[in-house]
Write a protein that holds these residues in place. Structure first.
Motif, PDB file in Angstrom:
ATOM      1  N   THR A 464      29.339  45.428  48.611  1.00  0.00           N
ATOM      2  CA  THR A 464      29.081  45.295  47.894  1.00  0.00           C
ATOM      3  C   THR A 464      28.562  44.440  46.163  1.00  0.00           C
ATOM      4  O   THR A 464      28.560  44.881  45.059  1.00  0.00           O
ATOM      5  CB  THR A 464      29.661  47.369  46.598  1.00  0.00           C
ATOM      6  N   GLY A 465      28.992  43.255  46.527  1.00  0.00           N
ATOM      7  CA  GLY A 465      28.921  42.154  46.344  1.00  0.00           C
ATOM      8  C   GLY A 465      30.341  41.350  45.521  1.00  0.00           C
ATOM      9  O   GLY A 465      30.226  40.998  44.328  1.00  0.00           O
ATOM     10  N   ASP A 466      30.906  41.786  45.879  1.00  0.00           N
ATOM     11  CA  ASP A 466      32.778  41.438  45.359  1.00  0.00           C
ATOM     12  C   ASP A 466      32.703  39.728  46.340  1.00  0.00           C
ATOM     13  O   ASP A 466      32.338  39.998  46.957  1.00  0.00           O
ATOM     14  CB  ASP A 466      33.686  42.256  46.516  1.00  0.00           C
ATOM     15  N   THR A 467      33.871  39.245  45.442  1.00  0.00           N
ATOM     16  CA  THR A 467      33.979  38.250  45.541  1.00  0.00           C
ATOM     17  C   THR A 467      35.482  38.032  45.014  1.00  0.00           C
ATOM     18  O   THR A 467      36.200  38.534  45.004  1.00  0.00           O
ATOM     19  CB  THR A 467      33.388  36.859  44.526  1.00  0.00           C
ATOM     20  N   VAL A 468      35.945  37.352  45.356  1.00  0.00           N
ATOM     21  CA  VAL A 468      37.462  36.663  45.892  1.00  0.00           C
ATOM     22  C   VAL A 468      37.656  34.976  45.176  1.00  0.00           C
ATOM     23  O   VAL A 468      36.200  34.206  46.074  1.00  0.00           O
ATOM     24  CB  VAL A 468      38.311  36.912  47.678  1.00  0.00           C
ATOM     25  N   GLN A 469      39.047  34.447  45.009  1.00  0.00           N
ATOM     26  CA  GLN A 469      38.934  33.382  44.937  1.00  0.00           C
ATOM     27  C   GLN A 469      39.751  32.246  45.664  1.00  0.00           C
ATOM     28  O   GLN A 469      40.552  32.885  46.058  1.00  0.00           O
ATOM     29  CB  GLN A 469      39.404  33.088  43.592  1.00  0.00           C
ATOM     30  N   ARG A 470      39.839  31.346  46.455  1.00  0.00           N
ATOM     31  CA  ARG A 470      40.063  30.627  47.373  1.00  0.00           C
ATOM     32  C   ARG A 470      40.584  29.060  47.041  1.00  0.00           C
ATOM     33  O   ARG A 470      39.668  29.114  45.992  1.00  0.00           O
ATOM     34  CB  ARG A 470      39.920  31.108  48.773  1.00  0.00           C
ATOM     35  N   ARG A 471      41.530  28.556  47.323  1.00  0.00           N
ATOM     36  CA  ARG A 471      41.405  26.898  46.781  1.00  0.00           C
ATOM     37  C   ARG A 471      41.327  26.030  48.343  1.00  0.00           C
ATOM     38  O   ARG A 471      41.831  26.525  49.441  1.00  0.00           O
ATOM     39  CB  ARG A 471      42.841  26.960  46.922  1.00  0.00           C
ATOM     40  N   THR A 490      38.188  44.389  49.852  1.00  0.00           N
ATOM     41  CA  THR A 490      38.803  44.146  48.803  1.00  0.00           C
ATOM     42  C   THR A 490      39.691  45.087  48.822  1.00  0.00           C
ATOM     43  O   THR A 490      41.158  45.081  48.127  1.00  0.00           O
ATOM     44  CB  THR A 490      38.512  44.418  47.722  1.00  0.00           C
ATOM     45  N   ALA A 491      39.223  46.396  48.805  1.00  0.00           N
ATOM     46  CA  ALA A 491      39.811  48.271  48.462  1.00  0.00           C
ATOM     47  C   ALA A 491      41.441  47.670  49.597  1.00  0.00           C
ATOM     48  O   ALA A 491      42.666  48.445  49.399  1.00  0.00           O
ATOM     49  CB  ALA A 491      39.528  49.349  49.355  1.00  0.00           C
TER      50      ALA A 491
END
Length: 633
Positions: A464-471, A490-491
């Motif tokens: 659904t277009g979700d994103t996550v931040q990663r180093r 995500t859920a």
């Protein structure tokens, strides 16, 4: 009458549906003719093995029915196209095939095809295999289940009532339950004394048992090396509080005899060992049922739930202890726990005693989840999150039928999970790659993070277009980068920590310590559940106490003492000072110690005096009259 060659007859049989159609009545007649024709076949040539079951005429395809219809017509109205040659009669030539044998081979082919598994038929027919879709493909949003809880979520208490830590704890350990504990403990102590155990015993009462529980919580907050250290009085590190509640010997005798079931009933249950009537949890069953009922009655969970295991450390040889390598506590009793994801409240739990106690035939993980989700108690529309030990398409499908949404990581080797599908992820797939498959309300999602993550859900769309931040490291510089993330992942990361949060709260002030009896370890865990759930409810109602403050107040109320005790302290002005300036004479400035004269009737000279009191007092290592004089100040 017209005659047909074998090729012409077969061509008539294999004509298209537009050229040859049969009504329902004709199909019924053809089936009857088919059965009539099958009765005429040679049983020796058409014998079906016992382990296989012949398909019924209803399972035949439309083309096979047309074949039988034409076969019957040809039998009644045509002659054989070819006749056996003399060579065939003598066995020197090949037997010509008839129209009937060709059609019969076609029918047998249809039968054999129907008996093969779908996967083999697809492979034999070279049908295209499943193919994973990517994040660019649009997935339909599944129909949301309407959230209909059986009660209003939250504490099931009247807001007008004032609830103290003690009153909330007594909702789990009620006076009725504690009275039963006292009766069973007294019976066990009487039985032990009759066997020759030499220790003094007086019957245990309800208030004394609450004090005993308060000491257990005190020891959970003030850690000492052994039980004896809590009653030491000759050490700099002595703690005075336990001795003011009960003696050490009384504490130990209660610990030795603490019993949740009646000893006579234990003997009856032990005689049934090895039979289906034997209950492995009989010694903890009375209190366990009380705690479980209280957990479900006092608080109703919110929409998101989590199912996971919890370990209670124990190495007793009971046949119920488990070894789990991946857990911080590797040896112990395994509990299946249902927790509220929002606050870690333990909604329900079940102690694992063996696979034989899950007889439905769908596996341990399936039965563990379904036994915790009671539709009549919870309601419908809940979202349940679980790890890959539990997740299976069968479980998620059945939960969806019960109006429970579910989401969890899964193992690729689980039954009915997609395998060998085209366009799947590989080890070389870039980070953030997404693949998904949908089977009606069930979606399978694979996502590449540092490694491949597989999630199955009946709640979410694939992406659904979700994103996550990663180093990530680029040109020797670490930077933060956004990657696409599937909605189920995500859920899952957001709501799966319910049991972990519950374990974390329990471990802060856990009463667990070494014990001789296995059921005592579970009793201590019941105390942890009751105290932690009480704190969560108190926080929901008021939110004015930290966990530490809650436990301190609970201990004081259980032991019947006041926590707000002002310690006696010496004023800053009461300090020892020299009686006079030191002169050349060593005896100058010495005066009689007033405490030695008044208390012991002795004359002791001392050069020290109290600055505020202006009286001379001894200040020595073995005779500290200054400290004794100011105890009442």
């Amino acid at each position: 009458m017209a005659r047909y060659t074998g090729e012409e007859a077969l061509r008539m049989v294999l004509d298209s549906d537009e050229e040859f159609t049969i009504s329902s009545d004709e199909e019924r007649d053809s089936d009857d003719e088919c059965l009539h024709f099958e009765e005429r076949l040679d049983p020796a040539e058409d014998k079906i093995p016992d382990e296989t079951v012949a398909p019924s005429p209803d399972s035949c395809t439309r083309k096979a029915r047309r074949c039988r219809s034409v076969l019957s017509s040809l039998e009644n109205h045509t002659e054989m196209v070819t006749t056996p040659s003399p060579a065939s009669c003598t066995g020197r030539g090949r037997r010509p095939r008839s129209v009937f044998s060709s059609i019969q081979n076609l029918i047998e082919c249809e039968y054999n095809s129907a008996k093969e598994p779908v996967s083999k038929r697809c492979k034999a027919n070279k049908q295209p295999t499943l193919s994973w879709k990517t994040e660019t493909d649009v997935d339909m949003v599944p129909q949301a289940l309407k959230f209909l809880p059986a009660q209003e979520p939250g504490p099931q208490l009247r807001p007008c009532d004032a609830h103290t830590p003690m009153s909330l704890f007594k909702m789990f350990f009620s006076e009725t339950a504690v009275s039963t504990l006292c009766q069973n403990t007294n019976a066990q102590a009487a039985r032990a004394c009759a066997k020759g155990h030499k220790y003094k015993w007086t019957d245990l009462g309800i208030s004394e048992l609450y004090c005993y529980i308060g000491l257990l919580f005190y020891m959970a907050m003030v850690k000492m090396r052994s039980i004896r250290d809590y009653w030491r009085q000759d050490s700099l590190f002595s703690v005075p509080f336990p001795a003011t509640i009960m003696s050490r010997d009384r504490y130990r005798t209660i610990s030795w005899n603490l019993h949740m079931s009646h000893p006579d009933a234990d003997k009856d249950n032990d005689r049934k060992r090895g039979t289906a009537e034997h209950d492995r949890l009989f010694r903890v069953r009375p209190l366990m049922d009380t705690i479980r009922h209280a957990c479900k009655a006092i608080y109703h969970p919110r929409k998101n739930l989590a199912v996971d295991e919890r370990m209670v450390a124990c190495k007793a040889n009971t046949g119920m202890t488990q070894y789990m390598k991946a857990k911080p506590t590797r040896w112990g009793f395994k509990l299946f726990v249902l927790a509220d994801s929002s606050n870690g409240y333990t909604v329900d739990f079940a102690v694992y005693t063996g696979k034989s106690n899950f007889p439905t035939g769908h596996g341990l993980s399936y039965d563990a989840v379904t036994s915790l989700l009671d539709h009549t108690v919870l309601g419908s529309g809940y979202h349940v999150y679980m790890d890959n030990f539990y997740t299976s398409p069968k479980l998620l499908t059945d939960l969806f039928a019960l109006k429970f949404g579910a989401c969890g990581t899964y193992r690729d080797n689980r039954k009915d999970c997609p395998r060998n599908a085209a366009n799947s992820l590989t080890k070389k797939s870039v980070r953030g790659s997404i693949r998904w498959l949908r089977d009606r309300h069930l979606v399978f999602v694979k996502w590449m993070d540092t490694r491949e993550v597989s999630v199955c859900s009946t709640i979410h769309a694939a992406y659904t277009g979700d994103t996550v931040q990663r180093r990530v490291k680029a040109q020797d510089v670490w930077r933060t980068k956004s990657f696409p993330c599937p909605a189920p992942v995500t859920a899952y990361n957001q709501h799966m920590g319910g049991v972990d949060l519950s374990d974390q709260l329990i471990q802060y002030y856990s009463t667990q310590h070494k014990a001789m009896k296995w059921y005592r370890k579970i009793f201590l865990h019941f105390l942890d559940i009751a105290a932690t759930n009480s704190f969560i409810i108190h926080k929901e109602l008021y939110g004015t106490m930290t966990h530490k403050e809650f436990m301190e107040e609970l201990i004081a109320e259980l032991c019947g003492v006041s926590q707000k005790i002002t310690p006696k302290r010496t004023s800053a002005h009461h300090v020892p000072v020299p009686g006079t300036d030191q002169a050349s004479d060593a005896t100058a400035g010495r005066r009689i110690c007033v405490f030695c004269k008044a208390k012991h009737g002795k004359r002791q000279d001392t050069p020290w005096k109290c600055q505020a009191c202006d009286v001379h007092l001894c200040v020595q290592l073995k005779r500290n009259c200054f400290l004794e004089w100011h105890k009442d100040v």
